[in-house]
Design an enzyme around this catalytic site. Structure first.
Site, PDB file in Angstrom:
ATOM      1  N   GLU A  12      41.378  43.559  42.865  1.00 32.86           N
ATOM      2  CA  GLU A  12      40.273  42.772  43.561  1.00 32.86           C
ATOM      3  C   GLU A  12      40.789  42.203  44.815  1.00 32.86           C
ATOM      4  O   GLU A  12      40.308  42.108  45.828  1.00 32.86           O
ATOM      5  CB  GLU A  12      39.821  41.683  42.648  1.00 32.86           C
ATOM      6  N   ASP A  29      39.749  42.890  48.706  1.00 33.85           N
ATOM      7  CA  ASP A  29      39.020  41.679  49.513  1.00 33.85           C
ATOM      8  C   ASP A  29      39.827  41.679  50.740  1.00 33.85           C
ATOM      9  O   ASP A  29      39.310  41.485  51.947  1.00 33.85           O
ATOM     10  CB  ASP A  29      38.933  40.313  48.811  1.00 33.85           C
ATOM     11  N   SER A  55      31.958  43.862  44.845  1.00 36.99           N
ATOM     12  CA  SER A  55      33.242  43.346  45.130  1.00 36.99           C
ATOM     13  C   SER A  55      33.681  43.993  46.426  1.00 36.99           C
ATOM     14  O   SER A  55      34.341  43.173  47.392  1.00 36.99           O
ATOM     15  CB  SER A  55      34.349  43.649  44.143  1.00 36.99           C
TER      16      SER A  55
END
Ligand SMILES: *[C@@H]1O[C@H](CO)[C@@H](O)[C@H](O)[C@H]1NC(C)=O
Ligand SMILES: *[C@@H]1O[C@H](CO)[C@@H](O)[C@H](O)[C@H]1NC(C)=O
Ligand SMILES: *[C@@H]1O[C@H](CO)[C@@H](O)[C@H](O)[C@H]1NC(C)=O
Ligand SMILES: *[C@@H]1O[C@H](CO)[C@@H](O)[C@H](O)[C@H]1NC(C)=O
Ligand SMILES: *[C@@H]1O[C@H](CO)[C@@H](O)[C@H](O)[C@H]1NC(C)=O
Ligand SMILES: *[C@@H]1O[C@H](CO)[C@@H](O)[C@H](O)[C@H]1NC(C)=O
Ligand SMILES: *[C@@H]1O[C@H](CO)[C@@H](O)[C@H](O)[C@H]1NC(C)=O
Ligand SMILES: *[C@@H]1O[C@H](CO)[C@@H](O)[C@H](O)[C@H]1NC(C)=O
Length: 608
Positions: free
Chosen positions: A298, A302, A516
């Site tokens: 994650e 990002d 995400s």
């Protein structure tokens, strides 16, 4: 003068009454039905402690709400005139009387070491206490609760406050807060080249497109920086104001963003930027493990896409610590708090928070007590009023659990009635954040997992009522009647690609999917829009939604194909105009750039 006078009066009446053992009647402040997955397990182990956060009443908060409506409205003469940190703090500060009464109350229980200035505005009091004392203060009994997945927590289902404090204290947590922000879901699927098609972590039912690790220039099978730059019409833009611009990404769950992986990613997809790096801020025991085995999927997703798109805008990764899983048999320190509050304490105390911040964590709104959700949402509003744009991924469960099979039913209400209803996601349901849903392929269509729906806590905000009414009229009164709240804040606001992002983790490329991916993508583009504004001397965008709904329709690609199944239904359809699958649509950077520049010019010429 008048205020001071009132304050003395109440101080006097308080002094008369302040005997700790005086007969104060306690009144129920809140009572909830425990969420379905939780069962009472046992009494708290002797000696357990809890870090209590007391949210003090804010008498001027509505003034801040009025300000943000004006300064975020492109048609208002105050558009873009963000408030200073100090101005916001004055508007969220409790009254002196409130501070005093709460202090006295704590004193009367022998508590002299409460942290009355955890936030600069002094709107929260934080104190670490034995549970036995908290039970007396709140006239309640805590228990150890166990989640169906085995996790434990110490909570209660009701608490009371002395009657004279009811108007002075908004909420006390952790009491009834069962949401697991300490274990927030990241809204992400991960597929590697090794996984068979369709084997996606977190989802057993859906098949992805065949993952191909070849970078394709058009985003149809694999999403890269190049294809996003071309799809969203960014190619060729050269940031100029990066010395004044900034972008932030938040990380929880011991997710570390890896610097080496960022370099590999950029060498692969944006070689001119391959020297990029980011700053890391550690909050509440957050760590920064740069070992390649510790690289988080994650966190890397990002950072790589947000910074890759906005390069050379300086980036910051916030690593907020979580507390270790609570074990009831070990006693003493418990899982006391949730890291969102700690991140907000930190970021609100910064003089210059990043101008754009993306977050890819959240949980079902119904697991968050209403007062807590409101207060947290309001803290997002504080950031917006100061000129910060916040994006959140809209969730990966469509209208709820992501499952269209009516036989497999997990969308059940927590209100004791066990009704089937769509499950909105918080913080996307907060009207002061920009919620980003997901799309796939070329031409773009909604991706099946794109979270979308209607809040049961927050009413529909002014800026979206027209767009959402139009959708509801098309949908008709009877469709999904009773499954969702027609008067609620509707999300997502916008969307961006969410399927098969090519990301580097631990030195190797992977494909990752989820909203995400959509949120940092949209955030990267907002950072570039800020760059365009800062370059010509305009202020940053700040709270973005009113501008998007008023002007954005001309500059966003309306997505009209696809749907977001869940809760035994096919979910909503993407339609012309706003819809609860892809919002207003995906960005066209060059058109948005014209709009964000024009809006202010209009305002400025009008002001003369
Ligand atoms: C509240 O307290 C602060 C600091 O103690 C003081 O500066 C301020 O004047 C007080 N406000 C009122 C309305 O009494
Ligand atoms: C807490 O538990 C004690 C002992 O079982 C009981 O006497 C008391 O009434 C309970 N208090 C509340 C507020 O439920
Ligand atoms: C990156 O840094 C190295 C050494 O500091 C330098 O030689 C190289 O030219 C830089 N590359 C870019 C693309 O700026
Ligand atoms: C960093 O992560 C690696 C891999 O998970 C682990 O072996 C190592 O102990 C960690 N280092 C620290 C200082 O926590
Ligand atoms: C709701 O479900 C819970 C847990 O399955 C059960 O204990 C309770 O009796 C149900 N309530 C109603 C009104 O059906
Ligand atoms: C993307 O893929 C779909 C089917 O997989 C195909 O129909 C479409 O033409 C492709 N689009 C482009 C631009 O290659
Ligand atoms: C629907 O949303 C409103 C806020 O817009 C809220 O007051 C109401 O309780 C919600 N209804 C249900 C059934 O959750
Ligand atoms: C979505 O579109 C399909 C195909 O046009 C239609 O059959 C279905 O009723 C629509 N569903 C909703 C919720 O609008």
């Amino acid at each position: 003068m008048k205020l001071l006078y009132l304050w003395i009066i109440s101080f006097t009446s308080l002094s008369l009454a302040v005997n700790p053992h005086r007969l104060v009647s306690s009144r129920l402040k809140q009572s909830i039905i425990p969420p379905r997955q939780w069962r009472r397990h046992s009494s708290p182990p002797p000696g357990s402690r809890i870090e209590l956060r007391i949210g003090l009443t804010q008498p001027h908060i509505h003034i801040l709400e009025n300000h943000i409506q004006e300064i975020s409205d492109p048609d208002h003469e105050r558009y873009g005139q963000h408030l200073s940190k100090n101005e916001v703090e004055n508007l969220v500060a409790p009254s002196n009387e409130t501070v005093h009464l709460v202090h006295e109350w704590l004193s009367s229980h022998g508590i002299e070491d409460a942290d009355m200035s955890r936030t600069p505005a002094k709107d929260w009091v934080v104190v670490n206490l034995p549970i036995s004392l908290v039970e007396k203060m709140l006239d309640t009994n805590y228990s150890v609760w166990q989640h169906a997945d085995g996790h434990f927590t110490i909570r209660t289902t009701r608490y009371s406050l002395p009657e004279y404090l009811l108007d002075h204290i908004d909420l006390v947590q952790p009491t009834t807060m069962f949401a697991r922000f300490s274990n927030m879901r990241t809204t992400m699927y991960r597929a590697t080249d090794k996984l068979a098609v369709g084997q996606i972590q977190g989802s057993s039912r859906y098949e992805l497109l065949t993952p191909s690790l070849d970078s394709q220039p058009n985003c149809n099978h694999t999403v890269t920086l190049q294809c996003l730059q071309s799809l969203y019409d960014i190619a060729g833009y050269k940031p100029q104001a990066y010395s004044r611009n900034s972008i932030g990404l938040t990380g929880y769950l011991e997710q570390y963003a890896n610097q080496e992986d960022l370099k590999l990613f950029l060498a692969d997809q944006n070689p001119g930027a391959s020297n990029a790096s980011f700053d890391v801020k550690l909050i509440d025991g957050g760590l920064n493990n740069q070992s390649s085995q510790a690289a988080g999927d994650e966190a890397n997703l990002d950072v790589q896409f947000a910074l890759g798109l906005s390069y050379p805008t300086p980036g910051t990764f916030y690593s907020t610590g979580g507390e270790p899983p609570f074990k009831p048999d070990l006693g003493t320190e418990s899982d006391t708090n949730e890291p969102y509050a700690k991140w907000l304490d930190f970021i609100l105390s910064q003089d210059n928070p990043p101008l754009t911040i993306s977050t890819s964590y959240g949980d079902h709104e119904q697991t968050v007590p209403e007062d807590y959700a409101r207060r947290t949402c309001q803290r997002f509003m504080e950031l917006g009023a100061r000129g910060v744009t916040l994006t959140f991924s809209s969730g990966d469960g469509g209208v709820g659990d992501g499952n269209p099979d009516p036989g497999y039913q997990t969308c059940i209400t927590n209100d004791g009635k066990n009704e089937t209803r769509f499950l909105p996601v918080f913080p996307s349901s907060c009207p002061y954040v920009t919620s980003v849903g997901g799309t796939r392929g070329i031409p773009e269509e909604a991706v099946f997992f794109s979270g979308g729906g209607f809040s049961n806590i927050f009413t529909r905000p002014w800026y979206q009522s027209e767009a959402v009414d139009e959708f509801l009229n098309k949908l008709g009164e009877n469709t999904y009647s009773g499954l969702f709240n027609r008067s609620g804040r509707a999300y997502p606001d916008v969307s961006a690609q969410g399927l098969n992002f090519r990301v580097f983790i631990g030195g190797k490329p992977y494909l990752i999917s989820g909203t995400s991916a959509s949120s940092p993508t949209f955030a990267g583009i907002i950072a570039l829009l800020n760059d365009a504004r800062l370059s010509v001397g305009l202020p940053a965008l700040g709270f973005l939604n009113p501008l998007l709904y008023k002007r954005g329709t001309e500059a966003l690609n309306d997505i009209t194909v696809g749907n977001n199944p869940g809760c035994g239904t096919n979910g909503f359809n993407a339609t012309q105009g706003w819809d609860p699958v892809t919002g207003l649509g995906t960005p066209n950077f060059n058109k948005l750039k014209e709009i964000v520049l024009e809006s202010q010019m209009w305002t400025m010429s009008n002001r003369k």
